[in-house]
Design a protein around this motif. Structure first.
Motif, mmCIF file in Angstrom:
data_model
loop_
_atom_site.group_PDB
_atom_site.id
_atom_site.type_symbol
_atom_site.label_atom_id
_atom_site.label_comp_id
_atom_site.label_asym_id
_atom_site.label_seq_id
_atom_site.Cartn_x
_atom_site.Cartn_y
_atom_site.Cartn_z
ATOM 1 N N MET A 18 0.797 -1.270 -0.127
ATOM 2 C CA MET A 18 0.021 -0.192 -0.106
ATOM 3 C C MET A 18 0.916 1.178 0.131
ATOM 4 N N ALA A 19 1.893 1.229 0.709
ATOM 5 C CA ALA A 19 2.724 2.237 0.842
ATOM 6 C C ALA A 19 3.484 2.576 -0.571
ATOM 7 N N ILE A 20 3.636 1.511 -1.257
ATOM 8 C CA ILE A 20 4.249 1.895 -2.696
ATOM 9 C C ILE A 20 3.205 2.087 -3.560
ATOM 10 N N ARG A 21 2.049 1.776 -3.517
ATOM 11 C CA ARG A 21 0.887 1.978 -4.320
ATOM 12 C C ARG A 21 0.536 3.427 -4.139
ATOM 13 N N PHE A 22 0.067 3.897 -2.719
ATOM 14 C CA PHE A 22 -0.531 5.348 -2.544
ATOM 15 C C PHE A 22 0.554 6.277 -1.933
ATOM 16 N N GLY A 23 1.768 5.694 -1.521
ATOM 17 C CA GLY A 23 2.567 6.529 -1.004
ATOM 18 C C GLY A 23 2.881 7.956 -1.674
ATOM 19 N N PRO A 24 3.244 7.703 -3.025
ATOM 20 C CA PRO A 24 3.497 8.869 -3.899
ATOM 21 C C PRO A 24 2.306 9.828 -4.311
ATOM 22 N N LYS A 25 1.169 9.164 -4.408
ATOM 23 C CA LYS A 25 -0.093 10.068 -4.250
ATOM 24 C C LYS A 25 -0.428 10.662 -3.454
ATOM 25 N N LEU A 26 -0.164 10.152 -1.896
ATOM 26 C CA LEU A 26 -0.598 10.762 -0.706
ATOM 27 C C LEU A 26 0.388 12.183 -0.554
ATOM 28 N N VAL A 27 1.649 11.757 -0.828
ATOM 29 C CA VAL A 27 2.723 12.952 -0.965
ATOM 30 C C VAL A 27 2.158 14.008 -1.939
ATOM 31 N N VAL A 28 1.813 13.461 -3.163
ATOM 32 C CA VAL A 28 1.291 14.531 -4.061
ATOM 33 C C VAL A 28 -0.038 15.264 -3.809
ATOM 34 N N ALA A 29 -0.655 14.585 -2.861
ATOM 35 C CA ALA A 29 -2.026 15.268 -2.475
ATOM 36 C C ALA A 29 -1.725 16.113 -1.389
ATOM 37 N N ILE A 30 -0.823 15.942 -0.499
ATOM 38 C CA ILE A 30 -0.527 16.842 0.566
ATOM 39 C C ILE A 30 0.175 18.194 0.002
ATOM 40 N N ALA A 31 1.150 17.688 -1.099
ATOM 41 C CA ALA A 31 1.448 19.075 -1.891
ATOM 42 C C ALA A 31 0.593 19.802 -2.274
ATOM 43 N N MET A 79 -8.807 18.518 -6.372
ATOM 44 C CA MET A 79 -7.677 17.863 -7.081
ATOM 45 C C MET A 79 -6.969 16.836 -6.350
ATOM 46 N N ALA A 80 -6.837 17.046 -5.010
ATOM 47 C CA ALA A 80 -5.958 16.293 -4.336
ATOM 48 C C ALA A 80 -6.775 14.689 -4.045
ATOM 49 N N LEU A 81 -8.081 15.152 -3.980
ATOM 50 C CA LEU A 81 -8.890 13.595 -3.807
ATOM 51 C C LEU A 81 -8.780 13.141 -5.240
ATOM 52 N N GLN A 82 -9.028 13.650 -6.041
ATOM 53 C CA GLN A 82 -8.938 13.038 -7.403
ATOM 54 C C GLN A 82 -7.483 12.281 -7.799
ATOM 55 N N ASN A 83 -6.573 12.914 -7.251
ATOM 56 C CA ASN A 83 -5.178 12.307 -7.334
ATOM 57 C C ASN A 83 -5.204 11.147 -6.454
#
Length: 275
Positions: A18-31, A79-83
């Motif tokens: 899950m960290a590999i799959r969603f980690g980058p997306k979560l970081v982008v969402a926070i950004a 936009m963050a939720l869609q990401n």
């Protein structure tokens, strides 16, 4: 024991996956959210500079700033939720149902907000005005979405919910107030001389405004004497000080000029027992 170790390994593997799959997306969402906060503040400051040309009240400018900031932040939140791959339609439907329940539970707060918007845009009074409403009076110190704050001469404050203001009879004095001073003269006193002295006292007092022109004269005739009414206008902040100064000066000048003030007389009869 082996089964427990296998379960721990499976949980660890799932967490890593899950960290590999969603980690980058979560970081982008926070950004994206951080960028939305920054852009929202920038847009609010830009709007404030544009609105400065129209000389709007500070509560109106503050409200419009908050609305713009929330709109920009909301857009970036979408936009963050869609990401993150979250379906927005079911989320919006769920929020709508929850919002209806929250609205019912917060009727008083929502009523204050609606009343606050009414006050801000209809502007029945402004910050700095002296108003009287719902058995309270004072200088308007702040107007917000939820309440209006009045200041008293004793430095205390009273906070009135906005829903208690809208729909009530409001007396707005503006930024000046008229004094209500009266002094009772004896019928033997020279009234014309007294009125001339009153005019001089008002002209000499620096707190008394020259416009509107002070009013004074014989207010009424009573059994006690001739009541002289004195009604100059002063700034709101000078009201209490001006009352004290003018009353003191009236006493001093009338005493110096032998203007007789009325002295209440009471007749007391002692009735003895019948013989």
């Amino acid at each position: 024991m082996d089964s427990s170790l296998n379960s721990i390994d499976q949980v660890r593997a799932s967490a890593i996956d899950m960290a590999i799959r969603f980690g980058p997306k979560l970081v982008v969402a926070i950004a994206i959210l951080v960028a939305g906060y920054i852009v929202g503040r920038w847009a609010a400051r830009l709007l404030e500079r544009l609105l400065s040309r129209f000389k709007l009240d500070s509560p109106v400018v503050s409200l419009l700033r908050k609305i713009v900031q929330l709109l920009v932040l909301g857009l970036f939140a979408i936009m963050a939720l869609q990401n993150l791959g979250i379906e927005l339609l079911p989320l919006i439907a769920g929020l709508s149902v929850a919002g209806a329940g929250v609205a019912l539970a917060m009727q008083g707060i929502l009523g204050n907000i609606v009343a606050g918007l009414t006050i801000i845009f209809t502007r029945p009074f402004h910050v700095g005005d002296y108003i009287s409403i719902v058995e309270e009076e004072g200088e308007v110190l702040d107007i917000s979405l939820f309440s209006t704050t009045l200041g008293h001469a004793d430095k205390s404050k009273v906070v009135i919910p906005n829903r208690k203001i809208v729909g009530e009879i409001l007396h707005n004095y503006g930024q000046i107030r008229q004094l209500r001073i009266s002094v009772t003269l004896s019928y033997a006193a020279d009234v014309d001389q007294a009125l001339g002295l009153v005019e001089e006292i008002l002209q000499q007092n620096s707190r008394v405004l020259r416009e509107p022109e002070p009013v004074f004269g014989i207010a009424r005739l009573t059994d006690a004497g001739v009541v002289i009414g004195v009604g100059p206008w002063v700034a709101v902040v000078d009201h209490d000080a001006a009352v004290g100064e003018i009353n003191k000066r009236l006493l001093e000048v009338f005493a110096a000029q032998n203007i007789a003030l009325s002295v209440p007389l009471r007749e007391i009869r002692m009735l003895g027992a019948a013989a």
